[in-house]
Design an enzyme around this catalytic site. Structure first.
Site, PDB file in Angstrom:
ATOM      1  N   GLY A  12       0.807  -1.214   0.000  1.00  0.00           N
ATOM      2  CA  GLY A  12       0.000   0.000   0.000  1.00  0.00           C
ATOM      3  C   GLY A  12       0.839   1.262   0.000  1.00  0.00           C
ATOM      4  O   GLY A  12       2.069   1.222   0.034  1.00  0.00           O
ATOM      5  N   SER A  13       0.137   2.400   0.001  1.00  0.00           N
ATOM      6  CA  SER A  13       0.790   3.689  -0.210  1.00  0.00           C
ATOM      7  C   SER A  13       1.635   4.147   0.975  1.00  0.00           C
ATOM      8  O   SER A  13       2.553   4.949   0.802  1.00  0.00           O
ATOM      9  CB  SER A  13      -0.267   4.759  -0.538  1.00  0.00           C
ATOM     10  OG  SER A  13      -1.261   4.796   0.468  1.00  0.00           O
ATOM     11  N   ASP A  31       3.207  -2.650   8.177  1.00  0.00           N
ATOM     12  CA  ASP A  31       2.161  -2.590   7.159  1.00  0.00           C
ATOM     13  C   ASP A  31       1.230  -1.424   7.455  1.00  0.00           C
ATOM     14  O   ASP A  31       1.225  -0.887   8.563  1.00  0.00           O
ATOM     15  CB  ASP A  31       1.376  -3.912   7.151  1.00  0.00           C
ATOM     16  CG  ASP A  31       0.727  -4.218   5.810  1.00  0.00           C
ATOM     17  OD1 ASP A  31       0.693  -3.326   4.939  1.00  0.00           O
ATOM     18  OD2 ASP A  31       0.253  -5.361   5.634  1.00  0.00           O
ATOM     19  N   GLY A  32       0.443  -1.054   6.474  1.00  0.00           N
ATOM     20  CA  GLY A  32      -0.526   0.021   6.634  1.00  0.00           C
ATOM     21  C   GLY A  32      -1.889  -0.518   7.031  1.00  0.00           C
ATOM     22  O   GLY A  32      -2.066  -1.711   7.273  1.00  0.00           O
ATOM     23  N   ALA A  33      -2.885   0.368   7.109  1.00  0.00           N
ATOM     24  CA  ALA A  33      -4.261  -0.035   7.410  1.00  0.00           C
ATOM     25  C   ALA A  33      -5.211   0.984   6.796  1.00  0.00           C
ATOM     26  O   ALA A  33      -4.834   2.133   6.546  1.00  0.00           O
ATOM     27  CB  ALA A  33      -4.478  -0.129   8.913  1.00  0.00           C
ATOM     28  N   GLY A  53      -7.827  -2.765   1.524  1.00  0.00           N
ATOM     29  CA  GLY A  53      -8.204  -1.822   0.472  1.00  0.00           C
ATOM     30  C   GLY A  53      -7.408  -2.028  -0.802  1.00  0.00           C
ATOM     31  O   GLY A  53      -7.891  -1.777  -1.903  1.00  0.00           O
ATOM     32  N   GLU A  93      -1.323 -10.500   3.689  1.00  0.00           N
ATOM     33  CA  GLU A  93      -0.947  -9.597   4.784  1.00  0.00           C
ATOM     34  C   GLU A  93      -1.214 -10.246   6.139  1.00  0.00           C
ATOM     35  O   GLU A  93      -0.409 -10.151   7.064  1.00  0.00           O
ATOM     36  CB  GLU A  93      -1.733  -8.281   4.672  1.00  0.00           C
ATOM     37  CG  GLU A  93      -1.256  -7.391   3.537  1.00  0.00           C
ATOM     38  CD  GLU A  93      -2.137  -6.174   3.313  1.00  0.00           C
ATOM     39  OE1 GLU A  93      -1.646  -5.211   2.715  1.00  0.00           O
ATOM     40  OE2 GLU A  93      -3.321  -6.191   3.720  1.00  0.00           O
TER      41      GLU A  93
END
EC number: 5.3.1.6
Length: 220
Positions: free
Chosen positions: A26-27, A80-82, A95, A102
């Site tokens: 992710g970004s 990691d992102g969320a 998303g 993940e």
């Protein structure tokens, strides 16, 4: 500097020499991976497991050494992102469509650090649609059973075609009218539906959250 970049680059400082780590997707995770690529170039010795084909390609481009999760017992750390995070460190992820890998990587890690900008912090999960990965066979039957739990569902598309995950599955995005008061209960109920592979609810997995705010870094 972008708030995602601030959080992502700061998280990279938790990675120490000799670690085996999980690389998120992710970004926001992008900025962690970029920073780790720079540190590897400067001599940092790590081995990494990517959570998606997208992350694998980025890590290879940056010469970050990759390993298979089959070849290690556990990972020291995953970053990691969320899409959403609450004060109990419960998450909605997926998303970007990589939720299954993940979750496998996160559950194989001694520590999970989640990096977000302040817009992702919520009092209750569920404004962001909850992604659920399902197998393609009889997917409408599975979707109908998911709807019976009280949510509105949308089959995820990409470029006007059905979105297919790295595992050749589909994703149903779900909106619950009253949000998600008890994420652990909902996760269990969804996992009992035949055809559901995994949900985007990450409960009791996060060790630390790093939040990029206008006033700097905040840790939860």
């Amino acid at each position: 500097m972008d708030l995602k970049q601030i959080a992502g680059e700061y998280a990279a400082t938790f990675v120490k020499d000799g670690m085996k780590i999980g690389l998120g997707t992710g970004s926001t995770a992008y900025w962690t991976i970029q920073k780790l690529g720079q540190r590897v170039k400067e001599g940092l010795s790590i081995q990494a497991v990517p959570t998606s084909k997208e992350t694998e390609a980025l890590a290879q481009q940056l010469n970050i050494p990759l390993i298979s999760l089959n070849d290690v017992q556990s990972l020291d750390l995953t970053i990691d992102g969320a899409d959403e995070i609450d004060s109990n460190l419960q998450l909605i992820k997926g998303g970007g469509g990589a939720l299954l890998r993940e979750k496998i990587v996160a559950s194989s890690s001694k520590e999970l650090i989640i990096i977000v900008d302040e817009s992702k912090v919520v009092t209750r999960l569920g404004t962001f649609p909850l992604p659920i990965e399902i197998i393609p066979f009889a997917w409408k039957q599975t979707e109908s059973k998911i709807q019976s739990l009280g949510c509105q569902t949308t089959l995820r598309l990409k470029n006007n075609e059905t979105f297919i995950t790295d595992n050749n599955n589909m994703i149903i995005d779900c909106i619950f009218p009253n949000h998600i008061p008890t994420p652990s209960d909902l996760h269990k109920r969804l996992k009992m539906i035949t055809g559901v592979v995994e949900t985007g609810l990450f409960v009791n997995m996060t060790s630390k959250a790093i939040i990029g705010t206008k006033n700097g870094i905040q840790e939860l």
